[in-house]
Design a protein around this motif. Structure first.
Motif, mmCIF file in Angstrom:
data_model
loop_
_atom_site.group_PDB
_atom_site.id
_atom_site.type_symbol
_atom_site.label_atom_id
_atom_site.label_comp_id
_atom_site.label_asym_id
_atom_site.label_seq_id
_atom_site.Cartn_x
_atom_site.Cartn_y
_atom_site.Cartn_z
ATOM 1 N N UNK A 21 41.121 21.446 10.862
ATOM 2 C CA UNK A 21 41.809 22.581 10.266
ATOM 3 C C UNK A 21 41.836 22.451 8.747
ATOM 4 N N UNK A 22 41.957 23.568 8.118
ATOM 5 C CA UNK A 22 41.969 23.568 6.654
ATOM 6 C C UNK A 22 43.271 22.966 6.138
ATOM 7 N N UNK A 23 43.306 22.493 4.896
ATOM 8 C CA UNK A 23 44.522 21.916 4.331
ATOM 9 C C UNK A 23 45.680 22.911 4.332
ATOM 10 N N UNK A 24 45.382 24.178 4.243
ATOM 11 C CA UNK A 24 46.435 25.192 4.261
ATOM 12 C C UNK A 24 47.180 25.177 5.602
ATOM 13 N N UNK A 25 46.480 24.964 6.711
ATOM 14 C CA UNK A 25 47.111 24.897 8.041
ATOM 15 C C UNK A 25 48.012 23.664 8.120
ATOM 16 N N UNK A 26 47.533 22.527 7.609
ATOM 17 C CA UNK A 26 48.333 21.299 7.633
ATOM 18 C C UNK A 26 49.598 21.456 6.786
ATOM 19 N N UNK A 28 51.248 24.217 6.132
ATOM 20 C CA UNK A 28 52.168 25.117 6.844
ATOM 21 C C UNK A 28 52.855 24.379 7.988
ATOM 22 N N UNK A 29 52.110 23.551 8.696
ATOM 23 C CA UNK A 29 52.673 22.785 9.817
ATOM 24 C C UNK A 29 53.716 21.782 9.323
ATOM 25 N N UNK A 30 53.435 21.126 8.208
ATOM 26 C CA UNK A 30 54.392 20.168 7.649
ATOM 27 C C UNK A 30 55.681 20.865 7.211
ATOM 28 N N UNK A 31 55.566 22.025 6.586
ATOM 29 C CA UNK A 31 56.774 22.765 6.176
ATOM 30 C C UNK A 31 57.605 23.163 7.394
ATOM 31 N N UNK A 32 56.948 23.586 8.442
ATOM 32 C CA UNK A 32 57.656 24.000 9.666
ATOM 33 C C UNK A 32 58.375 22.818 10.309
#
Length: 185
Positions: A21-26, A28-32
């Motif tokens: 997955x792109x860094x943007x997905x990671x 977003x997942x970390x913020x969640x």
């Protein structure tokens, strides 16, 4: 067949190497995960920790009270199982022993010359007494055990009498000291 499989893998190697997955997905997942890091129970406990502590203390007290009440009932049943003549003897001898122990304990500890182990042995409910009591509960009709229990009480009283005699010979009793000082005044 194995050569064919290997050649297939070699030809399609780029298809198997799929990028993650792109860094943007990671991000977003970390913020969640950071936002929902604490569960509902933990958040409720953070707000109501004092209430939870009070409830825990109440539960521990209720359990202790239940245990002590049950233990006391068992002890009363065990005492009731003893014959009335043993209960009467126990009451009589215990009161006499306690009177003598009070007289001995009136003396200062340094004058008695008894260590803690010796003082513990002077008490009514020492290890010998507990062993005799267990045997009496296991065999309530056994006359030898009853006689041993009475003999134990008598020996304990004799021992305490001898200790008191020696204390009277060596030292002036606390009551006599007070009377002597009152006479001098």
């Amino acid at each position: 067949m194995p050569d064919n499989f290997e050649s297939f893998i070699q030809q399609h190697r780029d298809d198997f190497d799929v990028p993650g997955p792109s860094p943007r997905v990671w991000d977003a997942l970390e913020r969640e995960l950071q936002e929902s890091g604490k569960g509902k129970v933990v958040r409720l406990m953070a707000k109501n920790w004092f209430k939870a502590a009070v409830i825990a203390v109440l539960l521990v007290n209720a359990a202790a009270l239940f245990y002590l009440t049950k233990n006391k009932e068992q002890h009363q049943q065990e005492v009731a199982a003893l014959s009335p003549d043993m209960q009467e003897a126990k009451g009589y001898y215990t009161s006499r022993i306690n009177e003598k122990l009070e007289l001995i304990n009136a003396y200062p500890a340094e004058e008695l010359g008894l260590d803690s182990a010796a003082r513990k042995e002077l008490e009514v409910r020492n290890d010998t007494y507990k062993a005799l009591e267990r045997e009496l509960k296991n065999n309530p009709g056994n006359e030898r055990i009853r006689a041993a229990m009475v003999r134990y009480y008598q020996l304990k009283i004799d021992l305490l009498d001898k200790i008191l005699e020696e204390l009277h010979e060596k030292h002036v009793t606390p009551g006599q000291t007070k009377k002597r000082y009152e006479a001098e005044i």
